[in-house]
Design an enzyme around this catalytic site. Structure first.
Site, PDB file in Angstrom:
ATOM      1  N   GLY A 325       0.813  -1.108   0.178  1.00  0.00           N
ATOM      2  CA  GLY A 325      -0.133  -0.182   0.040  1.00  0.00           C
ATOM      3  C   GLY A 325       0.890   1.203   0.086  1.00  0.00           C
ATOM      4  N   SER A 326       0.281   2.302   0.570  1.00  0.00           N
ATOM      5  CA  SER A 326       0.955   3.547   0.507  1.00  0.00           C
ATOM      6  C   SER A 326       2.253   3.671   1.364  1.00  0.00           C
ATOM      7  CB  SER A 326      -0.011   4.644   1.223  1.00  0.00           C
ATOM      8  OG  SER A 326      -1.307   4.707   0.636  1.00  0.00           O
TER       9      SER A 326
END
Lengths: 614, 372
Positions: A325-326
């Site tokens: 993810g981020s």
């Protein structure tokens, strides 16, 4: 072939053969008489002599097991030790009726069906005069109860042996592993001479990876035994060499703290000292108690562990491959800066479109972030900025840059069995999937979705590398080895990989400052998590979508819903100016990274840097 | 017509055995000995049932092969003999080139089966000699004797080179037995013996170190107690401590306390002697003697030279194996790795042995067909 015609004297030949056959049978009988007279000499005239030899002088070579090396944490706390354990043993030859004895023993000391099955198997394998364990780990009360009634059980005795014990139970199991009985597959691998007195072998974790060092060298003693195999005298002895003691980099108190902090979440926390790659915390949750495995876990308990939906046997820290993810954004941002294409700002309307494609790639914030530069994109975790950046970087450049931090590669940690994760490339997709690379896939790779998979250990290692401006160490669990209790420990040297070099080294600070503002600026995604901290933390939150679970919502909807929640991730390091710890936290189905993983990381950092809660 | 000479009662009694070409007395002797072998193997193998099942399987296979061989008429076997021998020699050369095995190269791996080509020679060398000698009147002329000696020496040297001293010794002897039975003149025999004794020092020169060691150990076992002398000393203790009646089945301390090495294979006779004593051994030797006597009787009854010579050689080679094994275990002979026939644990030599007895049965049970 031309056959010559011979005149054969048939009856003459028969007569000749019969003569020779009679000679043969006479010789056979003479030689047999020779054998018999030899036997008469041995068995009748020398019988007394040989009987004495047989009764008295029996030399026997008995292997002596080496003591397994101990395992300590970095502060000298014992993680694996050898404790005396009492077991109930039985010599089949001396027991008249085994079934009856088992029934009577059961009234004093409970003997389970699996104990009994294991015992029966051993009876078949071993000799009848050998002592065969029936029950391990008797309690003191059981020992006492048997001792009082001992005279009723001929051939049954209590034996003390050293067995492995792990005082921290489930907290350390995914790091330390455990030992178990040597199985047939391992028998083919090991040096049977060196293991001739050893019953257990490292099965997992450090116990397995450092088996050679922990095991030691077998010893021998030559004994004189009597006809009952009782030792009369030890003639000479080569003592065994104990295994090496290991000191780990793990701080077990910090690890227990992190383990508890995760609470009911399944997940993993890995913390590394960025200055040398020492692994401080290595948590995979849930764990399980390794101690029953040492003496042989019963099938039911093992099945319960194996079939548990929480997968306690699964070492998430090195085998759990999660979409990052981020948390990849600081690294992708750095790649952009290094390529000289991340200096401009753009306007984020809440979505991104590829040219000639109607599909909208959405930002997590529906209204958009407005005018956004790289700093804001990291602090607020703007997806659109990174879609754009990824598109301009292209997949192959991203792949090359991320590989420098170890994404998609094994970290080389000193625990066997690590998985490499995955960072995709055009070439990978062609090779593995036989497909072309699509531009849309570049975009989602830029925000850590799509094909990308990382293990918690990889994330922690990459974060440590970032924290030290590209200084890349191999994560290591074992700190030093000590050949014997009073010798000087030998340090296992830190291994440095090739450093990550940027064209402009100032870009390190740029990205790290943005990561600091993730926690310390009012708009940062983890702004709550640094509140009141006397030191500065840099980090990045991440929220990874859960893939691969079929959405047949009809069956047990509640449970399914929970398992479809996003994974909560956080990476970070502290203190900002002079980092001494880099951390990666993954809480499965924890939801957003800001709410679960970041506060968890803060707790562990507080404990490490301030000693809070230890 | 086969049973023309028998009475009606005999016909009923022998019809089944005869239709399968089985010689009942020989079969009974073999079965009894094998059963005795299983009994002692159970003790030598520490009452491991798996060993017994494996040995039983081997015995079943070996007896099965024996019965199959017994169905083939001797003329057929005689026809195949030179070809089988040639194949055996080729395989021996092959094993020296591509073979595998611990220390010595004896095994040939054909993918589906692994075997020792020397086993083929064990059977076919006596056959090829008999095939050759049966062509001309007996006793053979000196020129024929020389051909026979060459036929014996070639495989013997090939096997000795592997190196497998025990087997090459057995093979050379089986060849010599054929020649002795063929009626070769005594004066040749005696002069050959004198030459052999004179050649012994030369043989010493060609031996491998471990073979020399064995001979030295045989001459003075106590000198090398922890090395190869251990085998002989321990097996003598086992047999001697057995006494007249033995320590009883499963009670041999020498064997069960692991003092006795190779107790399931080459040294199983020591376990037998320890547990059953001299009396037990006499029973075993009587069984062996019965098998040998029956085999010689069958050979004497054979209707042609080929059958006589092959059969007689099988009988004497069988005894030779027994004698060498017991001689080694009791310390009369040096240690050569030879199993005790029908008793020792192991497969290859068992199959070879039963093939030989199959040939004997074939010689015996097909003979009425030949009569004119």
């Amino acid at each position: 072939m031309l056959r010559k015609l011979h005149i054969k004297d048939h009856s003459g030949e028969v007569r000749l053969f019969k003569q020779r056959a009679i000679v043969a049978i006479i010789i056979v009988i003479l030689l047999m008489l020779g054998i018999i007279s030899r036997l008469v000499y041995l068995q009748v005239f020398s019988h007394q002599h040989y009987s004495t030899l047989s009764q008295k002088n029996r030399l026997k070579i008995v292997p002596l097991p080496p003591t397994r090396g101990l395992i300590y944490d970095r502060n000298g706390l014992l993680l694996a030790k050898n404790i005396p354990s009492f077991s109930l043993e039985l010599i089949p030859e001396q027991v008249k009726n085994i079934d009856d004895t088992l029934v009577r023993l059961n009234q004093l000391i409970p003997i389970s069906d699996s104990d009994r099955k294991h015992f029966r198997r051993l009876v078949k394998q071993k000799r009848r005069f050998q002592s065969i364990p029936l029950r391990y780990r008797l309690t003191e009360e059981e020992v006492a109860r048997f001792s009082v009634n001992r005279h009723l059980f001929k051939g049954v005795s209590i034996q003390a042996r050293l067995i492995r014990y792990y005082p921290f139970g489930s907290t350390g199991v995914h790091t330390i592993g455990y030992v178990g009985r040597i199985d047939t597959r391992e028998l083919q691998r090991i040096d049977t001479a060196n293991y001739s007195a050893t019953t257990h072998i490292g099965k997992l974790g450090i116990e397995r990876s450092y088996e050679k060092d922990l095991h030691g060298q077998v010893g021998y003693q030559q004994e004189e035994v009597n006809a009952q195999d009782r030792t009369l005298r030890i003639i000479n002895k080569t003592p065994p060499v104990a295994g090496k003691n290991l000191t780990l980099n793990i701080d077990i108190k910090l690890q227990s703290f992190a383990d508890e902090a995760l609470g009911d979440y399944r997940g993993s926390i890995v913390a590394i000292d960025p200055n040398n790659g020492e692994v401080l915390v290595f948590v995979s949750k849930p764990g399980y108690d390794p101690n029953p495995f040492v003496t042989g876990i019963d099938t039911k308990s093992y099945a319960a562990l194996r079939n548990s939906p929480d997968k306690p046997l699964f070492n998430r820290a090195i085998l759990g491959q999660y979409p990052p993810g981020s948390t990849v954004k600081p690294f992708i941002g750095l790649a952009g800066l290094d390529a000289g294409i991340a200096n401009n700002s753009l306007f984020c309307p809440g979505w991104f479109e590829l040219e000639g494609d109607d599909r909208r790639y959405r930002d997590w914030k529906k209204r958009g972030h407005g005018e956004t530069d790289l700093d804001k994109a990291i602090v607020e975790s703007c997806d659109v900025y990174f879609y754009e950046l990824a598109q301009r970087l292209r997949i192959d450049k991203m792949y090359k840059f991320m590989s420098l931090f170890g994404f998609g590669k094994k970290t080389g940690i000193d625990i066997l069995g690590e998985l490499p994760g995955l960072f995709p490339s055009r070439e990978w997709k062609r090779r593995k999937r036989h497909q072309a690379w699509f531009p849309g896939e570049t975009l989602i790779t830029g925000i850590g979705q799509g094909f990308t998979l990382t293990t918690p250990l990889q994330l922690a290692s990459a974060t440590a590398t970032l924290a030290r401006d590209g200084l890349h160490f191999r994560p290591s669990i074992v700190h030093s080895m000590q050949a014997s209790n009073d010798s000087v420990p030998v340090l296992t040297p830190a291994t440095r990989y090739k450093s990550v070099l940027l064209k402009n080294p100032q870009n390190w600070q740029k990205v790290k400052r943005s990561m600091m503002r993730v926690l310390h600026s009012p708009r940062g995604t983890a702004r709550g998590s640094a509140r009141g901290a006397p030191y500065k933390i840099a980090g990045k939150t991440g929220t990874a979508q859960v893939f691969g679970i079929a959405q047949d919502a009809e069956y047990n909807a509640d449970e399914l819903d929970k398992r479809l929640h996003d994974h909560s991730l956080f990476i970070g390091f502290a203190p900002f100016d002079k980092p001494t710890i880099a951390i990666a936290v993954i809480a499965e189905n924890g939801g957003s990274g800001s709410h679960v993983a970041a506060p968890l990381a803060r707790k562990v950092l507080d404990a490490y840097l301030l000693g809070k809660g230890l | 017509m086969i049973t023309d000479n028998y009475t009606a009662a005999n016909r009923r009694r022998y019809s089944l055995a005869e239709s399968f070409h089985i010689d009942v007395p020989l079969m009974v002797g073999l079965l009894l000995t094998a059963a005795l072998g299983l009994v002692i193997l159970y003790s030598a193998g520490n009452q491991n049932e798996a060993i017994i099942y494996r040995q039983l399987t081997r015995l079943a296979v070996a007896f099965g092969i024996m019965i199959v061989i017994a169905q083939i008429p001797p003329q057929q076997l005689r026809f195949w003999t030179p070809w089988l021998f040639a194949i055996g020699i080729i395989l021996l050369i092959a094993v020296l080139t591509f073979g595998e095995g611990k220390g010595a190269t004896r095994w040939l791996d054909l993918g589906f089966v692994r075997f020792q080509p020397s086993e083929i020679i064990k059977i076919t060398l006596p056959m090829v000699l008999a095939w050759y000698l049966a062509d001309a009147p007996l006793p053979p002329k000196p020129s024929r004797v020389i051909v026979c000696i060459i036929l014996i020496i070639v495989p013997t040297l090939l096997i000795a080179k592997q190196p497998d001293l025990g087997t090459s010794l057995v093979i050379a002897s089986s060849g010599i037995f054929v020649m002795l039975l063929s009626g070769i003149r005594w004066r040749y025999i005696f002069s050959a013996m004198i030459t052999a004794i004179a050649a012994a020092p030369a043989l010493w020169y060609f031996m491998h170190d471990y073979q020399r060691q064995r001979v030295l150990t045989f001459l003075n076992p106590e000198q090398d107690l922890l090395g190869s002398g251990w085998h002989i000393v321990q097996s003598k203790i086992a047999i001697g401590s057995g006494g007249l009646y033995g320590k009883g089945w499963l009670n041999g301390t020498q064997s069960h306390l692991e003092f006795l090495p190779e107790r399931s294979t080459d040294f199983i006779f020591a376990v037998f002697g320890e547990e059953f004593g001299l009396m037990g051994i006499l029973v075993l030797l009587t069984l062996y003697l019965f098998i040998i006597a029956r085999s010689l009787y069958i050979s004497a009854q054979a209707q042609n030279t080929f059958g006589r010579l092959v059969g007689g050689s099988i009988a004497i080679t069988f005894f030779f194996n027994i004698f060498v094994n017991i001689g080694m275990v009791t310390g009369l002979l040096p240690v050569v790795g030879l199993p005790l026939p029908l008793i020792s644990y192991g497969g290859t030599s068992m199959v070879t042995l039963m093939i030989a007895f199959g040939i004997l049965m074939s010689v015996h049970t097909h003979r009425k067909l030949l009569s004119q």
